[in-house]
Motif scaffolding. Structure first.
Motif, mmCIF file in Angstrom:
data_model
loop_
_atom_site.group_PDB
_atom_site.id
_atom_site.type_symbol
_atom_site.label_atom_id
_atom_site.label_comp_id
_atom_site.label_asym_id
_atom_site.label_seq_id
_atom_site.Cartn_x
_atom_site.Cartn_y
_atom_site.Cartn_z
ATOM 1 N N GLY A 172 5.942 2.183 -15.478
ATOM 2 C CA GLY A 172 7.119 2.200 -16.336
ATOM 3 C C GLY A 172 7.716 0.824 -16.521
ATOM 4 O O GLY A 172 7.282 -0.156 -15.907
ATOM 5 N N ALA A 173 8.723 0.743 -17.385
ATOM 6 C CA ALA A 173 9.400 -0.520 -17.678
ATOM 7 C C ALA A 173 10.906 -0.325 -17.559
ATOM 8 O O ALA A 173 11.444 0.700 -17.993
ATOM 9 C CB ALA A 173 9.040 -1.008 -19.078
ATOM 10 N N LEU A 174 11.571 -1.319 -16.983
ATOM 11 C CA LEU A 174 13.010 -1.275 -16.755
ATOM 12 C C LEU A 174 13.574 -2.652 -17.076
ATOM 13 O O LEU A 174 13.066 -3.662 -16.579
ATOM 14 C CB LEU A 174 13.287 -0.915 -15.289
ATOM 15 N N GLY A 175 14.605 -2.711 -17.939
ATOM 16 C CA GLY A 175 15.160 -4.009 -18.313
ATOM 17 C C GLY A 175 16.658 -3.960 -18.472
ATOM 18 O O GLY A 175 17.238 -2.897 -18.730
ATOM 19 N N VAL A 182 13.780 -6.803 -24.213
ATOM 20 C CA VAL A 182 12.343 -6.941 -23.968
ATOM 21 C C VAL A 182 11.748 -5.572 -23.665
ATOM 22 O O VAL A 182 10.680 -5.209 -24.176
ATOM 23 C CB VAL A 182 12.069 -7.916 -22.803
ATOM 24 N N CYS A 183 12.453 -4.796 -22.850
ATOM 25 C CA CYS A 183 11.990 -3.455 -22.490
ATOM 26 C C CYS A 183 11.896 -2.554 -23.722
ATOM 27 O O CYS A 183 10.894 -1.856 -23.924
ATOM 28 C CB CYS A 183 12.948 -2.867 -21.463
ATOM 29 N N ALA A 212 13.293 2.107 -19.584
ATOM 30 C CA ALA A 212 14.718 2.229 -19.262
ATOM 31 C C ALA A 212 15.442 0.946 -19.659
ATOM 32 O O ALA A 212 15.589 0.034 -18.844
ATOM 33 C CB ALA A 212 14.903 2.525 -17.780
ATOM 34 N N PRO A 213 15.883 0.839 -20.911
ATOM 35 C CA PRO A 213 16.722 -0.294 -21.314
ATOM 36 C C PRO A 213 18.161 -0.038 -20.863
ATOM 37 O O PRO A 213 18.811 0.881 -21.370
ATOM 38 C CB PRO A 213 16.606 -0.307 -22.846
#
Length: 330
Positions: A172-175, A182-183, A212-213
């Motif tokens: 996953g991605a978190l930013g 960016v996320c 998850a921005p």
């Protein structure tokens, strides 16, 4: 710059130097309070000089705005994009790529990287904190430089998933803030070609399993845009078409992964309307979205005192949601 003031940092301090774990520190530094030592293990994103490099590479610096006990470091001049790795004691088989913010002028590495990394890894996630290039430092194709680093990071994690004890389908991605942009950009433009492939890993998907921005910069268009982030990403006088192309809500499709949004309604730096616009776009495309809006919390969701206490629980809400999406707590 107020964006950084609210997270224990001051752009006015940018005459100083920037981060432990980067050029200013050759070895791990003890983290404040109960945080474990900062990770020595890192993964370079690009072999040699990154693509689109200026004739004179930026010089990495660390700006310390905190104290010896409670660091508040920022990084700029990133010529060597990389990931810092937090390995969990009890892996749950899932990974998170974490993108700190900083208005695309710096990366707030402690507050939105080295503090959240240990919290997540203690709950089983293998965590990669991303040092992405800053678009205003002379790189060609500036508007796509952070996304290129994020795509490359996702592909490298996926290619080496076995080495990290990670399921390649559970990344996953978190930013946060500009890192949230960016996320969001990664979640919506994961398949957009923004760099020339250099190895087989670049043929892998860069799509995160979830995104998850958090209190994220999203729109590059007035009146929602955070002006400093837009100027650094797109340069002076961007066209409406360029602004739209780099506003994640304008690029949502049914292929966008499930998203978790969290924002404080009293955020005076990045308007909560950024997250509301993103939520509307996700709903319209049929993408699953979890949204948490807090009465108070400012820019950073950490306002002290009883009224700010609910906002500080965003991390637990995210962890429970991620578990429900299959990126479990172990």
């Amino acid at each position: 710059m107020r964006l950084l003031n609210r997270r224990e940092t001051l752009l006015a301090a940018s005459a100083g130097g920037l981060l432990g774990g980067a050029a200013a520190a050759a070895s791990p530094v003890a983290a404040p309070g109960a945080w474990p030592a900062y990770p020595a293990e890192e993964i370079a994103l690009w072999p040699g000089t990154p693509p689109g490099a200026p004739a004179v590479l930026p010089v990495e610096q660390v700006i310390e705005t905190g104290t010896a006990a409670h660091h508040g470091r920022m990084v700029k001049g990133i010529a060597r994009p990389r990931m810092k790795l937090f390995r969990p004691a009890k892996p749950n088989g899932a990974a998170l790529l974490v993108m700190p913010g900083g208005g695309y002028s710096v990366i707030v590495i402690d507050v939105e990287g080295y503090q959240i990394g240990p919290w997540l890894s203690a709950r089983g996630w293998t965590v990669f904190v991303l040092y992405y290039r800053l678009p205003g430092e002379g790189w060609a194709g500036r508007a796509d430089v952070p996304l290129a680093d994020a795509q490359r990071a996702m592909r490298l994690i996926r290619a080496r998933a076995r080495d990290y004890g990670v399921d390649p389908e559970k990344i996953g991605a978190l930013g946060f803030s500009a890192g949230g942009h960016v996320c969001g950009d990664l979640a919506t433009r994961f398949a957009t070609p923004v760099y020339a492939p250099i190895e087989p890993a670049d043929r892998l998907s860069a799509r995160p399993a979830l995104a998850a921005p958090i209190y994220a910069v999203q729109s590059m268009q007035a009146p929602l845009a955070h002006g400093g982030s837009r100027d650094m990403l797109l340069g002076p006088d961007p066209s409406p078409a360029l602004e739209a192309a780099h506003s994640p809500a304008r690029n949502v499709t049914p292929a966008t992964p499930p998203c978790f949004l969290a924002h404080a309604e009293d955020d005076r730096t990045v308007s909560v309307e950024n997250s509301l616009e993103m939520r509307a776009a996700l709903k319209a495309a049929g993408v699953k979205v979890e949204t948490h809006l807090f009465t108070a919390g400012g820019h950073g969701l950490g306002l002290p005192g009883p009224i700010g206490a609910p906002a500080r629980n965003w991390r637990t809400l995210f962890a429970l949601w991620a578990q429900a999406q299959g990126l479990g707590l172990g």
